[in-house]
Design an enzyme around this catalytic site. Structure first.
Site, PDB file in Angstrom:
ATOM      1  N   SER A 135      -6.351  25.637  14.204  1.00 37.13           N
ATOM      2  CA  SER A 135      -6.841  26.186  12.954  1.00 37.13           C
ATOM      3  C   SER A 135      -5.707  26.804  12.142  1.00 37.13           C
ATOM      4  O   SER A 135      -4.761  26.110  11.793  1.00 37.13           O
ATOM      5  CB  SER A 135      -7.959  27.196  13.253  1.00 37.13           C
ATOM      6  OG  SER A 135      -8.718  27.472  12.101  1.00 37.13           O
ATOM      7  N   ASP A 145     -16.892  19.585  12.810  1.00 36.94           N
ATOM      8  CA  ASP A 145     -16.234  20.868  12.550  1.00 36.94           C
ATOM      9  C   ASP A 145     -16.818  21.460  11.269  1.00 36.94           C
ATOM     10  O   ASP A 145     -16.615  20.921  10.179  1.00 36.94           O
ATOM     11  CB  ASP A 145     -14.724  20.660  12.408  1.00 36.94           C
ATOM     12  CG  ASP A 145     -13.930  21.945  12.378  1.00 36.94           C
ATOM     13  OD1 ASP A 145     -14.443  22.936  11.813  1.00 36.94           O
ATOM     14  OD2 ASP A 145     -12.809  21.968  12.897  1.00 36.94           O
ATOM     15  N   HIS A 201     -15.473  23.185  15.748  1.00 35.57           N
ATOM     16  CA  HIS A 201     -14.187  23.842  15.529  1.00 35.57           C
ATOM     17  C   HIS A 201     -13.681  24.515  16.791  1.00 35.57           C
ATOM     18  O   HIS A 201     -12.470  24.615  17.011  1.00 35.57           O
ATOM     19  CB  HIS A 201     -14.333  24.873  14.405  1.00 35.57           C
ATOM     20  CG  HIS A 201     -13.033  25.384  13.878  1.00 35.57           C
ATOM     21  ND1 HIS A 201     -12.118  24.584  13.220  1.00 35.57           N
ATOM     22  CD2 HIS A 201     -12.463  26.632  13.915  1.00 35.57           C
ATOM     23  CE1 HIS A 201     -11.059  25.300  12.865  1.00 35.57           C
ATOM     24  NE2 HIS A 201     -11.248  26.544  13.278  1.00 35.57           N
TER      25      HIS A 201
END
Length: 273
Positions: free
Chosen positions: A95, A224, A253
């Site tokens: 991320s 995600d 995610h």
């Protein structure tokens, strides 16, 4: 506790375990190095030296009120890498940490970085604008800012639902995973985490991606709900000179935690390949 002080006086907490080729892990917002437990133990058992740090303002590092920007994040990593004298390293970022990993590799990684892995990464650019019409509307991040500032305790509970895909049919909800996410988030400083929202949503990593010539593996789930794969991973692999993209059907995610058995093996294959 392992802590290293960077040039502006900020203390960076880090973990450094094992011997062998180093793998350096970069965590996502608003978490800490603890989010890499599944990867640290897996790769430690495979004979690697594993390192992870708490980004400034996060976890057990100094709760900074300034320097909460991507260039400083990468510079902090560079100082820590130099201190540990890591060479031929694999840098793995999830991320926000994916942005940090690629910026570090682009600006400081020459002769030190062997490969990069970007997991559910924010690269190349998140915000919807004239140059990125399929991006995420700024209003989404304004909402995250508002909730972080005014409702952080409850928001960090609520955000685990889309983060791990716990709002999907037949999802196996694990409260311990939710609680651990909340614990990590609440350890960090609110000012640094608030600033980091702008960093992960509005930083443009296009030039970083263009300049990196080493192999890069991109891993992303097609479900995600935090960082949409089509506007990030797909576009990033088109920019990179030497990349491999794996899109996982149904993965969320939070796949480094809940799908560690799958992605760890794919990272290992990439490292050995």
């Amino acid at each position: 506790m392992n802590k290293f002080t960077v040039k502006d006086g900020t203390e960076i907490y880090f973990k450094d375990l094992g011997e062998g080729q180093p793998i350096f892990f970069h965590h996502g917002w608003p978490l800490s190095s603890d989010d890499w437990d599944a990867q640290m133990m897996f790769f430690l058992g495979k004979g690697f030296r594993v390192i992870s740090h708490d980004r400034r303002g996060h976890g057990r590092s100094t709760q900074t009120y300034k320097g909460n920007d991507m260039d400083t994040y990468a510079a902090d990593v560079a100082e820590l890498v130099d201190f540990l004298d890591l060479k031929d390293a694999i840098h793995v970022g999830h991320s926000t940490g994916g942005g940090e990993a690629i910026r570090y590799a682009a600006q400081y990684g020459k002769n030190r970085v062997a490969k990069v892995v970007l997991i559910s990464a924010v690269t190349p650019y998140m915000i919807a604008d004239t140059n990125n019409p399929d991006g995420v509307p700024l209003a989404v991040f304004d909402d995250i800012r508002h909730n972080t500032l005014h409702n952080r305790q409850q928001f960090y509970q609520d955000l685990t639902i889309p983060f791990y895909g716990y709002n999907r049919k037949d999802a196996t909800i694990k409260k311990g995973i939710q609680d651990n996410w909340w614990r990590q988030g609440m350890m960090g400083g609110i000012k640094a985490q608030y600033d980091c929202i702008k960093v992960f949503s509005e930083t443009d990593f296009t030039e970083d991606l263009k300049s990196v010539e080493i192999p890069v593996l991109l891993l992303h789930g097609d479900d995600d709900q935090i960082v949409p794969y089509a506007t990030t991973a797909v576009k990033a692999t088109e920019i990179l000179k030497n990349s491999k993209l794996i899109i996982y059907p149904g993965f969320s995610h939070g796949m480094p935690t809940i799908n560690a058995d799958v992605i760890n093996e794919d990272i290992l294959s990439f490292i050995k390949g």
